[in-house]
Design an enzyme around this catalytic site. Structure first.
Site, PDB file in Angstrom:
ATOM      1  N   LYS A 206       6.300 -29.760  27.146  1.00  0.00           N
ATOM      2  CA  LYS A 206       6.774 -31.345  26.988  1.00  0.00           C
ATOM      3  C   LYS A 206       5.777 -32.346  27.520  1.00  0.00           C
ATOM      4  O   LYS A 206       5.360 -33.396  27.178  1.00  0.00           O
ATOM      5  CB  LYS A 206       8.184 -31.489  27.578  1.00  0.00           C
ATOM      6  N   GLY A 303      21.916 -30.149  25.383  1.00  0.00           N
ATOM      7  CA  GLY A 303      23.340 -30.010  24.828  1.00  0.00           C
ATOM      8  C   GLY A 303      23.446 -30.517  23.530  1.00  0.00           C
ATOM      9  O   GLY A 303      22.399 -31.231  22.930  1.00  0.00           O
TER      10      GLY A 303
END
EC number: 1.1.1.3
Length: 428
Positions: A206, A303
């Protein structure tokens, strides 16, 4: 006419896309200027296809990716399979067919992003990946659009929910690393092989992407130093608390006079710092810039629905650009020559935990070693480890990576000193 999309994979995140398309249809159509329709879904094999159909999923499932990449009616391919292969092969085929691509695949983008962006540009296709960093937090679009007028100087992030959940348990409940990992695996936050999460690899992927959006520079994954949380002990956590800090695994990308530096490491954060209160599986990105000053973007880093929300936002943006006739622009248009920082320009205070024989003069010897590299002490704490040894904790003033390497080497040459841990401290 609806904009047709093809989904590669129908796992947790992908199955959240239909939910959003249905529940937020009015707003999505208004933003996209067209309906968005799931035309085909790639699944692994006929067995998975039959299982999904039996579960009530009414989609056109296919097992051959060419049924999507070579379908002239499909405009956008959404890759949510994960891993580098076959995702790279499938995305390449889609882009070469002139299809626009949305993906959440941080591993692939960190390692092969430059190649894929070049293919997209060559074929006039869009390649968007908001969900690849911090899940439901729209940090990439914020950096690319909202902060266009601002000069970013540093990006700090709690970028991995698994390691952050574990560190929260270690800090708040005094758990060991092993106990925190076992609980994370029990709750499904950590894989059976948790290496990517706990050793900082996931966060380093990231950091590569954040370097592009924040600084316009593309660094290689191998240029991101990464250290995980597996060596952190309850003693380290307790000392951090005593001295006014909280330990977090933090990604850090900053620009120095010689270039940018990126790393992921356990970091002592002052308790008053906004990142110190980011707990559980939540993520946050803290941006320092010359215009706004300091800003933080907080939310779920993973999620089904949060990640699908970022994916659908990318789909909407491409659909709108198709409608307006200006599709194919790069997701991030800020690009400049990549320059990596010289180690002497990368500076921070550091925490050293060192075991020494419990005898007179040891602290003086330590001070002489640090002084030989022009490193001064900010805080010093000596604890008796057992009858024969003492544990010395040192928080230094700011020092460079060059000084850090030199003093670490010198400490290693003294048989009396056992360096237990060295962590970065967010400070000066």
């Amino acid at each position: 006419m609806a904009v047709k999309i093809g989904l590669l994979g129908f796992g947790t995140v992908a199955s959240g896309i239909p939910f959003l398309l249905k529940e937020n249809e009015e707003k999505i159509v208004a933003a996209a200027r067209d309906d968005i329709e799931i035309a085909k879904v790639l699944v692994k094999d006929d067995e998975e296809k039959d299982r999904l159909i039996a579960a009530g999923n009414d989609y056109h499932f296919v097992t051959d990716v060419t049924e999507i990449t070579e379908d002239p009616t499909i405009a956008i391919v959404v890759e949510l399979m994960g891993r580098i292969e076959p995702a790279k092969t499938f995305i390449t085929a889609a882009l070469q067919s002139g299809k626009h691509v949305v993906t959440a695949n941080k591993d692939l983008l960190a390692v092969h992003g430059s190649e894929l962006r070049a293919i997209a540009e060559e074929h006039g296709a869009a390649l968007y990946y908001e969900a690849a960093v911090a899940g439901g937090i729209p940090i990439l679009r914020t950096l690319a659009n909202s902060l266009t007028s601002d000069k970013v100087t540093r990006i700090l992030g709690v970028l991995n929910g698994t390691s952050n959940f574990m560190m929260t348990q270690m800090v708040e409940a005094g758990w060991t690393y092993e106990a925190a990992l076992a609980k994370a695996q029990e709750l499904g936050y950590a894989e059976s092989d948790p290496t990517n999460d706990v050793e900082g690899i996931d966060a380093a992927y990231k950091a590569v992407i954040l370097s592009q959006f924040g600084f316009g520079m593309t660094i290689d994954f191998d240029q991101v130093l990464h250290q995980g949380i597996s060596t952190i002990t309850p003693d380290d956590v307790a000392v951090a608390q005593e001295l006014g800090y909280v330990i977090k695994l933090v990604g850090d990308v900053q620009e120095t006079p010689s270039g940018i530096a990126a790393e992921v490491s356990p970091t002592f954060l002052p308790k008053a710092h906004p990142l110190a209160s980011v707990n559980g599986v939540m993520n946050a990105v803290f941006v320092e810039s010359i215009g706004i000053g300091e800003s933080m973007y907080y939310g779920p880093g993973a999620g089904q629905k949060p990640t699908a929300t970022s994916v659908v936002a990318d789909i909407i943006r491409i659909a709108r650009r198709l409608h307006d006739g200006n599709v194919g622009k790069s997701f991030n248009e800020f690009v400049r020559e990549t320059k990596t920082a010289h180690p002497s320009d990368v500076k921070s205070p550091y925490y050293f935990a060192i075991n020494t024989p419990d005898k007179r003069g040891q602290l003086l010897r330590l001070a002489q070693i640090f002084n030989s590299e022009a490193i001064s002490f900010g805080q010093v704490l000596q604890q008796r480890a057992n009858g024969d040894t003492a544990r010395v904790v040192i928080i230094t003033h700011s020092l460079s990576k060059t000084q850090l390497a030199n003093v670490t080497e010198k400490l290693g040459e003294v048989t009396d000193f056992e360096v237990l841990n060295i962590f970065k401290v967010l400070g000066e």
